[in-house]
Enzyme design. Structure first.
Site, PDB file in Angstrom:
ATOM      1  N   CYS A   1      -2.325   9.326   2.128  1.00 16.38           N
ATOM      2  CA  CYS A   1      -1.964   8.716   0.838  1.00 16.38           C
ATOM      3  C   CYS A   1      -2.997   9.088  -0.209  1.00 16.38           C
ATOM      4  O   CYS A   1      -2.703   9.131  -1.396  1.00 16.38           O
ATOM      5  CB  CYS A   1      -1.849   7.206   0.982  1.00 16.38           C
ATOM      6  SG  CYS A   1      -3.273   6.464   1.766  1.00 16.38           S
TER       7      CYS A   1
ATOM      8  N   GLU B   1       0.885  -1.176   0.000  1.00 19.71           N
ATOM      9  CA  GLU B   1       0.000   0.000   0.000  1.00 19.71           C
ATOM     10  C   GLU B   1       0.915   1.217   0.000  1.00 19.71           C
ATOM     11  O   GLU B   1       1.390   1.643   1.054  1.00 19.71           O
ATOM     12  CB  GLU B   1      -0.891  -0.004   1.251  1.00 19.71           C
ATOM     13  CG  GLU B   1      -1.842  -1.178   1.337  1.00 19.71           C
ATOM     14  CD  GLU B   1      -3.092  -1.011   0.484  1.00 19.71           C
ATOM     15  OE1 GLU B   1      -3.294   0.080  -0.087  1.00 19.71           O
ATOM     16  OE2 GLU B   1      -3.865  -1.973   0.399  1.00 19.71           O
TER      17      GLU B   1
HETATM   18  P1  NAD Z   1       8.079   5.325   4.762  1.00 16.80           P
HETATM   19  O1  NAD Z   1       8.153   4.567   3.500  1.00 16.80           O
HETATM   20  O2  NAD Z   1       9.175   6.253   5.097  1.00 16.80           O
HETATM   21  O3  NAD Z   1       7.997   4.293   6.001  1.00 16.80           O
HETATM   22  C1  NAD Z   1       6.926   3.373   6.136  1.00 16.80           C
HETATM   23  C2  NAD Z   1       7.366   2.201   6.991  1.00 16.80           C
HETATM   24  O4  NAD Z   1       8.286   1.395   6.251  1.00 16.80           O
HETATM   25  C3  NAD Z   1       8.089   2.587   8.280  1.00 16.80           C
HETATM   26  O5  NAD Z   1       7.661   1.716   9.310  1.00 16.80           O
HETATM   27  C4  NAD Z   1       9.559   2.334   7.944  1.00 16.80           C
HETATM   28  O6  NAD Z   1      10.356   2.049   9.059  1.00 16.80           O
HETATM   29  C5  NAD Z   1       9.446   1.124   7.041  1.00 16.80           C
HETATM   30  N1  NAD Z   1      10.535   0.928   6.061  1.00 16.80           N
HETATM   31  C6  NAD Z   1      11.153   1.874   5.318  1.00 16.80           C
HETATM   32  N2  NAD Z   1      12.046   1.301   4.484  1.00 16.80           N
HETATM   33  C7  NAD Z   1      11.979  -0.041   4.704  1.00 16.80           C
HETATM   34  C8  NAD Z   1      12.650  -1.172   4.165  1.00 16.80           C
HETATM   35  N3  NAD Z   1      13.583  -1.049   3.211  1.00 16.80           N
HETATM   36  N4  NAD Z   1      12.320  -2.405   4.610  1.00 16.80           N
HETATM   37  C9  NAD Z   1      11.383  -2.555   5.563  1.00 16.80           C
HETATM   38  N5  NAD Z   1      10.716  -1.513   6.132  1.00 16.80           N
HETATM   39  C10 NAD Z   1      11.014  -0.277   5.707  1.00 16.80           C
HETATM   40  O7  NAD Z   1       6.670   6.089   4.755  1.00 16.80           O
HETATM   41  P2  NAD Z   1       6.111   7.227   5.724  1.00 16.80           P
HETATM   42  O8  NAD Z   1       6.840   8.510   5.495  1.00 16.80           O
HETATM   43  O9  NAD Z   1       5.996   6.711   7.123  1.00 16.80           O
HETATM   44  O10 NAD Z   1       4.612   7.375   5.177  1.00 16.80           O
HETATM   45  C11 NAD Z   1       4.234   8.190   4.111  1.00 16.80           C
HETATM   46  C12 NAD Z   1       4.103   7.384   2.838  1.00 16.80           C
HETATM   47  O11 NAD Z   1       3.221   6.274   3.026  1.00 16.80           O
HETATM   48  C13 NAD Z   1       3.484   8.190   1.704  1.00 16.80           C
HETATM   49  O12 NAD Z   1       4.147   7.868   0.509  1.00 16.80           O
HETATM   50  C14 NAD Z   1       2.048   7.704   1.670  1.00 16.80           C
HETATM   51  O13 NAD Z   1       1.405   7.891   0.430  1.00 16.80           O
HETATM   52  C15 NAD Z   1       2.221   6.262   2.011  1.00 16.80           C
HETATM   53  N6  NAD Z   1       0.997   5.670   2.540  1.00 16.80           N
HETATM   54  C16 NAD Z   1       0.302   4.820   1.738  1.00 16.80           C
HETATM   55  C17 NAD Z   1      -0.893   4.293   2.187  1.00 16.80           C
HETATM   56  C18 NAD Z   1      -1.718   3.379   1.317  1.00 16.80           C
HETATM   57  O14 NAD Z   1      -2.594   2.716   1.849  1.00 16.80           O
HETATM   58  N7  NAD Z   1      -1.485   3.322   0.014  1.00 16.80           N
HETATM   59  C19 NAD Z   1      -1.364   4.604   3.473  1.00 16.80           C
HETATM   60  C20 NAD Z   1      -0.598   5.459   4.269  1.00 16.80           C
HETATM   61  C21 NAD Z   1       0.577   5.990   3.788  1.00 16.80           C
END
Ligand code: NAD
Length: 509
Positions: free
Chosen positions: A297, A263
């Protein structure tokens, strides 16, 4: 406009401590990382991160719990989810406080997030009596062909900061009803609400006699997520976050033939047709574009307006933007709280500079707000930028309240612009013309996972499946039949005759 003065960090620390204690969580102490609040940009508490040994122990424990949980009748599994939902109801206000403190959401949206958790629990309780497979007509006499659905295993939930609790509940309520166990690696930016949710689930498990190890929380940074991603004991990785993260996670899970449910980021647009009800459209657009400080998002990032009404609509939006109260998210009058960090604000300013370099003209907002806020707090005015074309910066997701306005002459042109971005999460059209609406929803229309009519791009209900196409990752969570991602199907052929008939009339022996 600015709403009332900000609370102090000490006020917020006390409020967080009170909420945690009411939920039953002992206020953490540690030195590995800090819980912080974007309201003042300052630290609240020190915390301990999970160690490699904690992760290993969680994997072993949740795997062992799975072996009993998968044989517990699904309606009994539903009793755990029902109790969780009751506890969420009891602590709605405390949980919303923690969401506001850690993610900066205004109170009404934070309460909405907890309501969404309650709703998905209700849904999953019903689901626990409704996990069904199909019976398929067999080509052979005296045979029955059927599919059965079985629990999958341990589900690793990796979640983002902006829905710090709801995304966990979408996954966890459904996974538990489906007979899976869960390890949760929340965003490092929102550990306190995660501790509260984990505690309530543990309490629910104790009260209904479910194994404690159906759920484990691992606090810390992405390295913990990476361990889950690479471990074959985790049957499904459900990862919510940026497309950058999904690009790393997806191939790594695939390399070990695990399943992933991604997601990821969106770049959502609304088409506004000449027949649109502009009163309704303005309200919907302002909420979708500026609400949650542009940090959903599903936030509306591109407005594709028919040339004949563009000036009128933009003038009305600009006027509405000038009146948006920005500031303390605990103040009922506030509509726009802080960005999560100064890094997010830098990203916003950088995107605006690039947009202007690519021909964009700022029509409203764009400044930094709240002179009284500390330098490390990031309050920004939501921005409207008029652009002539969909340049690079418009095609990217900047996780901040920037709304790019483009114009169109024909609906075909609007749909082409709409779909000409790498992401495919949410979309909408404002029109009173049924033909236009149906076309937008048809196979030739929006290419997104969510397509709406006369309503904004954000604020989905839990009853529908949630997720998007292309770089949004293709996953579906929450309602409809998303539960199938948390189970594995088996096709059964049962011969109740006394003759062995081979399929496709093959003869042998
Ligand atoms: P992010 O990608 O920085 O982090 C999200 C999570 O992933 C965190 O828990 C982080 O520690 C983990 N993570 C990061 N890199 C990783 C890796 N290589 N392996 C495993 N885990 C890893 O995102 P954010 O800044 O917390 O959130 C904002 C983003 O999330 C925006 O792009 C938003 O659109 C998206 N988002 C999408 C949805 C959806 O349902 N499509 C919902 C909410 C947020």
């Amino acid at each position: 406009m600015t709403s009332t003065a900000l609370p102090t960090t000490e006020d917020l620390r006390t409020r967080a401590r009170t909420s945690l204690e009411r939920v039953g969580v002992t206020v953490p102490e540690g030195t590995d990382f800090r819980a912080r609040t974007p309201i003042t940009g300052e630290d609240l508490f020190g915390l301990e991160a999970a160690t490699a040994a904690d992760t290993e122990e969680a994997l072993t424990a949740t795997r062992a719990a799975f072996l009993t949980w998968r044989t517990t009748p699904a309606p009994r599994r539903g009793e755990l989810v029902r109790r969780l939902g009751e506890l969420l109801r009891d602590h709605k206000s405390d949980l919303a406080d923690l969401i506001t403190i850690e993610a900066g959401k205004i109170r009404s949206e934070a309460l909405g997030e907890v309501q969404e958790m309650i709703d998905i629990c209700d849904f999953a309780v019903g689901l626990s009596r409704q996990l069904y497979g199909r019976t398929i007509a067999s080509e052979r006499p005296g045979h029955r062909l059927a599919e059965t659905w079985h629990p999958l295993g341990v589900v690793g939930v990796i979640s983002a900061f902006n829905f710090p609790a709801a995304v966990w509940s979408w996954n966890t309520a459904v996974a538990l009803a489906c007979g899976d166990t869960v390890i949760w690696k929340p965003s490092e930016l929102t550990p306190l609400i995660s501790l509260a949710c984990d505690h309530l689930l543990a309490r629910a498990a104790e009260e209904v006699g479910a194994p404690r190890d159906v759920h484990r929380l691992l606090l810390g940074d992405r390295t913990i997520g990476e361990k889950l991603v690479d471990d074959p004991r985790v049957a499904l990785i459900s990862a919510t976050g940026s497309t950058r993260m999904g690009r790393e996670v997806g191939p790594r899970v695939a390399a070990r033939f695990g399943r992933s449910l991604l997601e990821l980021g969106g770049n959502n647009a609304a088409v506004v047709a000449p027949s649109a009800d502009l009163d309704l459209a303005v309200q919907a657009i302002v909420f979708a574009a500026a609400g949650t400080a542009g940090q959903r998002c599903t936030t509306l990032r591109r407005l594709i307006v028919h040339r004949d009404i563009a000036d009128t609509l933009v003038a009305r939006l600009t006027a509405a933007y000038q009146k948006l109260p920005i500031g303390n998210p605990f103040d009922d009058a506030t509509l726009v709280g802080p960005l999560i960090s100064t890094k997010a604000l830098d990203g916003m300013q950088d995107a605006l500079t690039r947009a202007q370099g690519q021909g964009g003209k700022i029509l409203a907002g764009g400044g930094r707000r709240l002179a009284e806020a500390a330098a490390q707090a990031a309050y920004a005015e939501p921005v409207i930028v008029r652009v002539d074309k969909q340049s690079d910066v418009v095609r990217e997701e900047t996780f901040a309240p920037i709304l790019y306005v483009l114009t169109y002459d024909t609906l075909d042109e609007a749909i082409a612009l709409h779909n000409d971005v790498p992401q495919g999460l949410s979309s909408s059209i404002f029109t009173r013309d049924q033909q236009e609406a149906e076309l937008f929803l048809s196979a030739e229309g929006s290419d997104c996972g969510i397509a709406n009519v006369n309503i904004g791009t954000s604020g989905a209900e839990i009853g529908g499946a949630f997720g998007g196409e292309k770089e949004t990752g293709g996953g579906r969570e929450s309602g409809s039949d998303s539960w199938r991602a948390y189970m594995r199907p088996a096709t059964n052929t049962i011969n109740y005759s006394s003759r062995l008939a081979l399929a496709q009339n093959v003869s042998f022996l």
